[in-house]
Design a protein around this motif. Structure first.
Motif, PDB file in Angstrom:
ATOM      1  N   ILE A  90       0.838  -1.197   0.000  1.00  0.00           N
ATOM      2  CA  ILE A  90       0.000   0.000   0.000  1.00  0.00           C
ATOM      3  C   ILE A  90       0.871   1.245   0.000  1.00  0.00           C
ATOM      4  O   ILE A  90       1.711   1.436   0.890  1.00  0.00           O
ATOM      5  N   ASP A  91       0.669   2.069  -1.017  1.00  0.00           N
ATOM      6  CA  ASP A  91       1.378   3.343  -1.140  1.00  0.00           C
ATOM      7  C   ASP A  91       0.629   4.384  -0.309  1.00  0.00           C
ATOM      8  O   ASP A  91      -0.567   4.597  -0.498  1.00  0.00           O
ATOM      9  N   TRP A  92       1.332   5.035   0.609  1.00  0.00           N
ATOM     10  CA  TRP A  92       0.660   5.957   1.528  1.00  0.00           C
ATOM     11  C   TRP A  92       0.090   7.179   0.822  1.00  0.00           C
ATOM     12  O   TRP A  92      -0.749   7.890   1.384  1.00  0.00           O
ATOM     13  N   LEU A  93       0.510   7.440  -0.426  1.00  0.00           N
ATOM     14  CA  LEU A  93      -0.018   8.584  -1.161  1.00  0.00           C
ATOM     15  C   LEU A  93      -1.354   8.280  -1.831  1.00  0.00           C
ATOM     16  O   LEU A  93      -2.041   9.184  -2.291  1.00  0.00           O
ATOM     17  N   GLU A  94      -1.733   6.986  -1.910  1.00  0.00           N
ATOM     18  CA  GLU A  94      -2.987   6.630  -2.550  1.00  0.00           C
ATOM     19  C   GLU A  94      -4.166   6.946  -1.641  1.00  0.00           C
ATOM     20  O   GLU A  94      -4.014   7.170  -0.444  1.00  0.00           O
ATOM     21  N   ASP A  95      -5.366   6.922  -2.243  1.00  0.00           N
ATOM     22  CA  ASP A  95      -6.587   7.145  -1.479  1.00  0.00           C
ATOM     23  C   ASP A  95      -6.755   6.000  -0.484  1.00  0.00           C
ATOM     24  O   ASP A  95      -6.796   4.837  -0.860  1.00  0.00           O
ATOM     25  N   GLU A  96      -6.881   6.333   0.809  1.00  0.00           N
ATOM     26  CA  GLU A  96      -6.932   5.306   1.838  1.00  0.00           C
ATOM     27  C   GLU A  96      -8.179   4.442   1.746  1.00  0.00           C
ATOM     28  O   GLU A  96      -8.187   3.304   2.183  1.00  0.00           O
ATOM     29  N   GLU A  97      -9.265   4.968   1.187  1.00  0.00           N
ATOM     30  CA  GLU A  97     -10.487   4.186   1.085  1.00  0.00           C
ATOM     31  C   GLU A  97     -10.322   2.999   0.150  1.00  0.00           C
ATOM     32  O   GLU A  97     -11.041   2.024   0.235  1.00  0.00           O
ATOM     33  N   GLU A  98      -9.347   3.074  -0.777  1.00  0.00           N
ATOM     34  CA  GLU A  98      -9.120   1.978  -1.709  1.00  0.00           C
ATOM     35  C   GLU A  98      -8.224   0.894  -1.109  1.00  0.00           C
ATOM     36  O   GLU A  98      -7.965  -0.121  -1.742  1.00  0.00           O
ATOM     37  N   ASN A  99      -7.725   1.107   0.105  1.00  0.00           N
ATOM     38  CA  ASN A  99      -6.819   0.145   0.707  1.00  0.00           C
ATOM     39  C   ASN A  99      -7.550  -1.037   1.330  1.00  0.00           C
ATOM     40  O   ASN A  99      -6.936  -2.051   1.628  1.00  0.00           O
ATOM     41  N   SER A 100      -8.840  -0.905   1.589  1.00  0.00           N
ATOM     42  CA  SER A 100      -9.614  -2.020   2.112  1.00  0.00           C
ATOM     43  C   SER A 100      -9.781  -3.070   1.020  1.00  0.00           C
ATOM     44  O   SER A 100      -9.804  -2.757  -0.165  1.00  0.00           O
ATOM     45  N   PHE A 101      -9.901  -4.331   1.436  1.00  0.00           N
ATOM     46  CA  PHE A 101     -10.000  -5.401   0.438  1.00  0.00           C
ATOM     47  C   PHE A 101     -10.726  -6.592   1.043  1.00  0.00           C
ATOM     48  O   PHE A 101     -10.965  -6.660   2.252  1.00  0.00           O
ATOM     49  N   ASP A 102     -11.085  -7.536   0.196  1.00  0.00           N
ATOM     50  CA  ASP A 102     -11.664  -8.799   0.646  1.00  0.00           C
ATOM     51  C   ASP A 102     -11.090  -9.927  -0.191  1.00  0.00           C
ATOM     52  O   ASP A 102     -10.660  -9.720  -1.332  1.00  0.00           O
ATOM     53  N   ILE A 103     -11.071 -11.137   0.393  1.00  0.00           N
ATOM     54  CA  ILE A 103     -10.471 -12.286  -0.276  1.00  0.00           C
ATOM     55  C   ILE A 103     -11.230 -13.543   0.116  1.00  0.00           C
ATOM     56  O   ILE A 103     -11.655 -13.694   1.268  1.00  0.00           O
ATOM     57  N   GLU A 104     -11.418 -14.440  -0.844  1.00  0.00           N
ATOM     58  CA  GLU A 104     -12.097 -15.704  -0.591  1.00  0.00           C
ATOM     59  C   GLU A 104     -11.129 -16.675   0.088  1.00  0.00           C
ATOM     60  O   GLU A 104      -9.986 -16.839  -0.351  1.00  0.00           O
ATOM     61  N   LEU A 105     -11.577 -17.318   1.180  1.00  0.00           N
ATOM     62  CA  LEU A 105     -10.769 -18.306   1.889  1.00  0.00           C
ATOM     63  C   LEU A 105     -11.585 -19.570   2.115  1.00  0.00           C
ATOM     64  O   LEU A 105     -12.819 -19.531   2.146  1.00  0.00           O
ATOM     65  N   THR A 106     -10.879 -20.678   2.278  1.00  0.00           N
ATOM     66  CA  THR A 106     -11.521 -21.950   2.609  1.00  0.00           C
ATOM     67  C   THR A 106     -11.148 -22.343   4.033  1.00  0.00           C
ATOM     68  O   THR A 106     -10.368 -21.659   4.702  1.00  0.00           O
ATOM     69  N   ARG A 107     -11.687 -23.437   4.489  1.00  0.00           N
ATOM     70  CA  ARG A 107     -11.453 -23.893   5.857  1.00  0.00           C
ATOM     71  C   ARG A 107      -9.964 -24.093   6.127  1.00  0.00           C
ATOM     72  O   ARG A 107      -9.239 -24.658   5.313  1.00  0.00           O
ATOM     73  N   GLY A 108      -9.495 -23.597   7.296  1.00  0.00           N
ATOM     74  CA  GLY A 108      -8.090 -23.763   7.647  1.00  0.00           C
ATOM     75  C   GLY A 108      -7.613 -22.710   8.627  1.00  0.00           C
ATOM     76  O   GLY A 108      -8.387 -21.884   9.125  1.00  0.00           O
TER      77      GLY A 108
END
Length: 434
Positions: free
Chosen positions: A116-134
């Motif tokens: 994450i580049d600190w100069l970018e818009d901070e709202e775009e730094n949130s994310f989601d990812i698909e995970l399976t059991r583990g």
């Protein structure tokens, strides 16, 4: 001729709608019906589309705030028991340098990494990812200045093939002899499953095949439910059931002797056990100065809710007689022999001076009380130390100020010392009720 419309089910009449007040009445009834429908939906736990509401599908992973000024790393390990989406919210993170977020599985392999580049818009730094059991680890790291504010949760995709399970309670408090049923909640509901129940400490509490937990002895244990290899835990704390006020009073009455008597202060709410003739009176006189000390010890019983508090108290009234007031600001009580001592803080104290015109003297009176012990704030080590002090002869009482200076009020009379000692031992025995 076409007739005007009528609305029997809304207005309760078959009259044509030919004026404004009838339209207002119709709209008012429609609003009432809407409110009723919304109320019933909320009451029965259904949304407007008829789907039961549930919180099983959401698992909090991280709720963390921390500031790094010269770099740092934060690792959080977590386990997911099914498939779903990990959502990481970094919107409130304030970055003044670059930072990274990495997710690794149980083998240490990276399944996701974001620089994450600190100069970018901070709202775009949130994310989601698909995970399976583990088992996974999420790592936040920076080499500079970052004020992290992270909220992350895992949202399960509950299906018939991949249901989500949870215990109805994560913590349980029981008294010895009590029982309570733990149940398995599932999403979607109605899923068939096998569960194995166990207790990490069967001496404290047992659990049967139906999830019924029975408390046996005071202590802590973990009740575990295993479903498809996943472990769901509930911490159980077992305590001895506190006695009622009536039970404590009956036990105290049995401790009466020739010199230790029970008396009611407020019937049904407060009573005490004190030694007759247990006042430790001491006096000293010399030209222009004198003091008188009256001290007593007693066991106080007070009703508190469904139970009662049992306290050991030493109280005193000390008087100084002199040509001028002798204020002291005493805050502590010290009891000691030649080789043992014990100190207690005053629970309450008051001091006042009165001038006797007839004699031209001031009488400064200090009234104090010190709660030596109570069943809710008990130190057996200190109570045993007090008993050992009074098992020796020549016990001296002294009052102290915060800076350690004080006044010695002389030896407690031998007859008083013996009765106080018996009272202290009686109090220790009564603590077995708790």
């Amino acid at each position: 001729m076409i007739g005007k419309p009528s609305v029997d089910f809304l207005c309760g009449t078959c009259m044509p709608i030919d004026n404004l007040w009838q339209w207002r009445r119709i709209m008012k009834n429609i609003r009432i019906y809407k409110i009723c429908i919304l109320f019933l939906a909320c009451f029965f736990g259904f949304s407007l589309v008829g789907v039961p509401t549930t919180a099983l599908s959401k698992q909090t992973i991280v709720d963390w705030k921390h500031s790094y000024y010269d770099g740092g790393t934060k690792e959080v390990s977590f386990h997911v028991s099914g498939i779903g989406t990990l959502v990481v919210d970094l919107e409130e993170t304030m970055a003044y340098d670059d930072y990274s977020v990495c997710i690794k599985d149980s083998s240490g392999a990276s399944v996701y990494r974001k620089e994450i580049d600190w100069l970018e818009d901070e709202e775009e730094n949130s994310f989601d990812i698909e995970l399976t059991r583990g088992d996974y680890t999420i790592i936040f790291s920076t080499d500079g200045d970052v004020d992290f504010s992270v909220k992350a949760y895992f949202e399960y995709k509950a299906t018939i093939e991949n249901p989500v399970f949870a215990l109805n309670k994560r913590q349980l408090n029981l008294y010895i002899g009590e029982s309570e049923v733990l149940t398995i909640e599932s999403e979607p509901s109605g899923v068939l499953f096998d569960v194995e129940w166990s207790s990490s400490n069967p001496i404290v509490a047992l659990v049967d095949g139906n999830g019924v937990v029975t408390a046996k002895e005071a202590g802590r244990t973990m009740i575990r439910a295993v479903i498809n290899g996943e472990v769901y835990e509930c911490e159980v704390c077992v305590e001895k059931k506190p006695p009622t006020y009536k039970q404590v009073v009956e036990a105290v009455k049995k401790c009466q002797t020739k010199n230790i008597k029970f008396r009611q202060i407020d019937v049904g709410y407060q009573s005490m056990l004190s030694a007759s003739g247990c006042w430790g009176k001491r006096s000293y006189k010399r030209r222009g100065y004198a003091f008188i000390a009256d001290d007593e010890s007693y066991i106080e019983i007070k009703k508190k809710g469904t139970t009662a508090t049992l306290s050991l108290i030493i109280a005193g009234t000390h008087k100084n007689v002199a040509y001028s007031p002798m204020y002291s600001d005493y805050t502590k009580l010290k009891l000691y022999t030649s080789n043992r001592k014990v100190t207690y803080n005053f629970t309450s104290n008051s001091e006042m001076a009165r001038y006797k015109y007839r004699y031209g003297l001031y009488i400064t009176t200090l009234k104090w009380k010190s709660k030596i012990s109570s069943n809710s704030n008990l130190s057996l080590e200190k109570l045993n130390k007090l008993i050992r002090v009074f098992e020796h002869k020549n016990v001296t009482l002294k009052t102290l100020t915060d800076d350690g200076t004080g006044k010695t009020w002389g030896l407690i009379p031998e007859s008083t010392r013996k009765r106080w000692l018996k009272l202290f031992k009686t109090y220790k025995k009564l603590l077995d009720l708790y």
